[in-house]
Design an enzyme around this catalytic site. Structure first.
Site, short mmCIF file in Angstrom:
data_model
loop_
_atom_site.label_atom_id
_atom_site.label_comp_id
_atom_site.label_asym_id
_atom_site.label_seq_id
_atom_site.Cartn_x
_atom_site.Cartn_y
_atom_site.Cartn_z
N ALA A 47 8.92 -8.61 -1.98
CA ALA A 47 10.00 -9.56 -2.30
C ALA A 47 10.38 -10.49 -1.14
CB ALA A 47 11.24 -8.79 -2.77
N ALA A 48 10.72 -9.90 0.00
CA ALA A 48 11.19 -10.73 1.12
C ALA A 48 10.06 -11.61 1.66
CB ALA A 48 11.75 -9.85 2.23
N GLU B 257 -0.57 -7.43 3.64
CA GLU B 257 0.15 -6.45 2.82
C GLU B 257 -0.65 -5.15 2.80
OE1 GLU B 257 2.96 -5.81 1.19
OE2 GLU B 257 2.04 -4.01 0.33
N CYS C 224 11.72 -2.18 -8.02
CA CYS C 224 12.83 -1.68 -8.85
C CYS C 224 12.38 -1.34 -10.26
CB CYS C 224 13.94 -2.71 -8.94
SG CYS C 224 14.49 -3.33 -7.35
N ASN D 50 15.17 -10.45 -1.69
CA ASN D 50 14.83 -11.80 -2.16
C ASN D 50 15.66 -12.87 -1.45
OD1 ASN D 50 12.92 -12.33 -4.59
ND2 ASN D 50 13.82 -10.33 -5.02
#
Lengths: 455, 455
Positions: free
Chosen positions: A13-14, A35, A45, A309
């Site tokens: 997300a970030a 990643e 989530c 986010n």
């Protein structure tokens, strides 16, 4: 002039929110994301709902694939690549390709650390047995889901009565129809709630059929042939076929700490309002980064997708040379357990006391809709305010459908520095299918006003 | 010393809210309420749902009966008593007992006018025919319900595409399974929304099966034996068995106007922040009273249950000698039409222009929940902001379940004087069953920021 090189460690997300912003502001920059897992930009989530079987297939949790990032935004996302160390002075990272095992160095002009958080795993015997899962990455979620599909366990133990614990207990009990035991060494579930509100949650969980064992610490696991057979607690042994560990998470700040970056509360990476770390040219965002609790003004750390986010967006704008700020959070969080919705924001009564506020509180029980309208369900609201000034300090909600998102009224009021009187003056939406004529949050406000002074 | 005499004209939301507050502050006062209808303190907003058959029996809409008011709060409520005139100099009212026809005078030390509003009835032929209903009181709702139960009409015409129109069309089409024609002389439904958002509502209404005839004025009614047979419009005749008139309401300010009290916008009774009228010793609250639109600072009038309740509370505290204020409204309102939720607050783009704001707007389409979560529905958000300053001016929402109450975020942000940037910084609640990681309101804010200046 050589192209600006932007490196991002962590493609969730970030990291990917930041990457998108950077691309808009620096159209020519080379943006590379490393990643560690096999997926970019997925909704962590959503993992409990994938395990429950409510979401199929797991790729629906992936917002955008590396291929899409490359095509649509010219962002290179290298999955299964782990950053092993970083050298701030040289401006390089050491990367391992987890497929080939090859290690190489890469250099940056601007670096974002968005390494996320990892679940806490207690050092107890048997914790590596088959059938015990911590939900950290989409891969671990997929493994848990495969295990459920393969072994069809009839019983699971969920360890930890926080958000993940509640959601996994829901997945098993209410969606999968399994028997669930929820174990927590704390005397209450949901430690981010006051005991009185937590007790409402606990009794709802019990009412739904989950066995709740509070104040009971984990000792170890009994295994058989390498597979889970029981959970051993301070008070006995619980036979089970599956275990989910929801003991909270910790910021992945090792890389940053080893490189000499300043750490903050709970060893999260210190980041200011622009998400800049203590080291020029390096930013941090998401579950690994610190922020500020806006009610206390103190450093704060929380691992939540919505915060990640927002931090990522601000980090990306900052890195791209724009102006944006992430001033902090009010600790807003919410969850669902079968028909029960829970939410909180700001300070609990306990937190208010710990932070030196002279607080008063009200707890009210009312309905989610006009009492006569079909589907009206019970809803409890607790508000915490400051004695004398009447300033709102926080709120907690436990109730049926339509309850939880009302926490946004309180969160917005906190951001506006509002008093209880201001809350009562709010022109909130009303129609019988949605609310009482006074919104439940305002009903709680009327009770609170009697204590802070007023009516 | 003689006991303080408090008279209240009108025993619904505002009047009875006030009565309750007065009783708390003046334990010894004699409080008498005159109510023209046969019921005290009922939810007028619930009438469409009673006609639909979702609420049974009608007494469920009554919050508290006259007997309960007397027993619990020593408040005398005289229903079927109409106040015919008031004499501010003499401090008396002329009352008619509608049962006996007897007229008498009663005196006050403090008087509250809470006479509500009445539906507009166009002066067209046949408007008194059986089967044509305006929904003003619980009695008219009961009459409409009896008519439906007795004649089982297969088709109804709803005249007026505002909140009542939408809710009655829902009651007939989605609950009763009737065919419905919704007629409005305006080119759009829901005139309190901008045309683009109203078009989303219109197409949803059509999608659900209601025939929508816009830009088509009412001319008259065709009747047969005193009963409705058709609605005659500018463009033709619509055969029907039932008609609901939802042409808006007007404040019942005749009593006050005749007594020389100052009137305000749309002939509502002028009332200040404490709900005091222009005449000492007389207060006004609820659908008959004026307030202030807090975005424009101008006098404003709106007939809504939630506003009436809040005005009534403040009027009661003021009359009891306490301190409270009802500073005004942001025009927040919401409604539901079958599966569609609609809500608005603050200024529409059109209203912003009319009031001299340099406004910009964004409209976004997103999901009510995480896209992968079961039951995620489409949701549109329109935000209006001020160019340059970035101040939020208003918002409109149209979407599936869970959409409408998000208007509270915007309404609270308006009350806090927030900018679009402030909106983006809000720490709103997130979990996949409830929201996207960025709440839809914030997604709209991100789009708006591009126009007000920023990112």
């Amino acid at each position: 002039m050589a192209k600006e090189r932007v490196l991002i460690v962590g493609g969730d997300a970030a990291g990917m929110s930041a990457a998108g912003q950077i691309r808009k502001l620096l159209p020519d920059a080379e943006i590379t994301v490393y990643e560690r897992s096999g997926y970019s930009s997925y909704s962590a989530c959503g993992i409990p709902y994938f395990i429950a079987g409510l979401v199929e297939p797991e790729t629906r949790l992936v917002v955008r694939t590396p291929e899409e990032f490359l095509q649509k935004q010219n962002i290179v996302v290298k999955v299964r690549h782990e950053v092993l160390s970083l050298d701030p002075d040289g401006g390089t990272v050491l990367v391992r390709d987890l497929e080939s095992g090859r290690e190489f160095r890469d250099s940056w002009d601007r670096l974002l650390i968005a390494t996320g958080a990892s679940p806490a795993v207690p050092p107890v015997e048997g914790a590596k047995a088959e059938g015990i899962f911590t939900l950290s990455t989409l891969e671990t979620g997929i493994a848990a889901r495969r295990y459920v599909d393969k072994f069809r366990p009839r019983h699971a133990v969920v360890i930890g009565g926080g958000y993940i614990g509640l959601e996994m207990a829901e997945a098993f009990a209410c969606v999968r129809g399994m028997k669930v035991t929820l174990l927590d060494k704390s005397p209450q579930v949901m430690n981010t709630f006051d005991a009185d509100m937590a007790e409402l949650i606990a009794s709802a969980i019990r009412g739904i059929g989950t066995a709740l064992r509070l104040g009971e610490g984990l000792v170890g696991f009994g295994t058989e042939g390498g597979r889970i057979r029981s959970v051993i607690t301070e008070h006995g042994e619980i036979e089970t076929e599956m275990v989910i560990m929801g003991l909270g998470v910790r910021p992945n700040s090792g890389l940053a700490g080893d490189a000499g970056l300043k750490l903050s509360v709970r060893d999260s990476i210190f980041a200011d309002e622009t998400m800049a770390t203590s080291r020029p040219g390096i930013w941090a965002a998401g579950d690994c980064a610190s922020t500020t609790h806006l009610m206390t003004g103190k450093p704060f750390w929380v691992a939540l997708g919505t915060v990640a986010n927002k931090m990522g967006r601000v980090a990306g704008i900052s890195m791209g040379g724009g102006r944006a700020a992430f001033p902090g959070v009010y600790g807003t969080a919410m969850s669902k357990h079968c028909g029960l919705e829970v939410a909180r924001t700001g300070l609990t009564e306990r937190e208010a006391e710990e932070n030196g506020f002279r607080s008063v509180s009200s707890v009210i029980r009312t309905k989610t809709r006009a009492g006569y309208y079909p589907g009206a369900e019970t809803m409890h609201v607790k508000l915490v305010g400051e004695e004398g000034s009447g300033r709102l300090l926080g709120g907690q909600i436990v109730g049926g459908q339509g309850s939880a998102k009302r926490v946004d009224i309180i969160a917005t009021a906190l951001a506006g520095g509002m008093t209880v009187n201001n809350l009562l003056e709010l022109d909130l939406g009303y129609a019988p299918p949605f609310s009482m004529a006074w919104d439940p949050v305002q009903i709680a406000g009327r009770e609170l006003l009697k204590k802070t002074g007023g009516e």
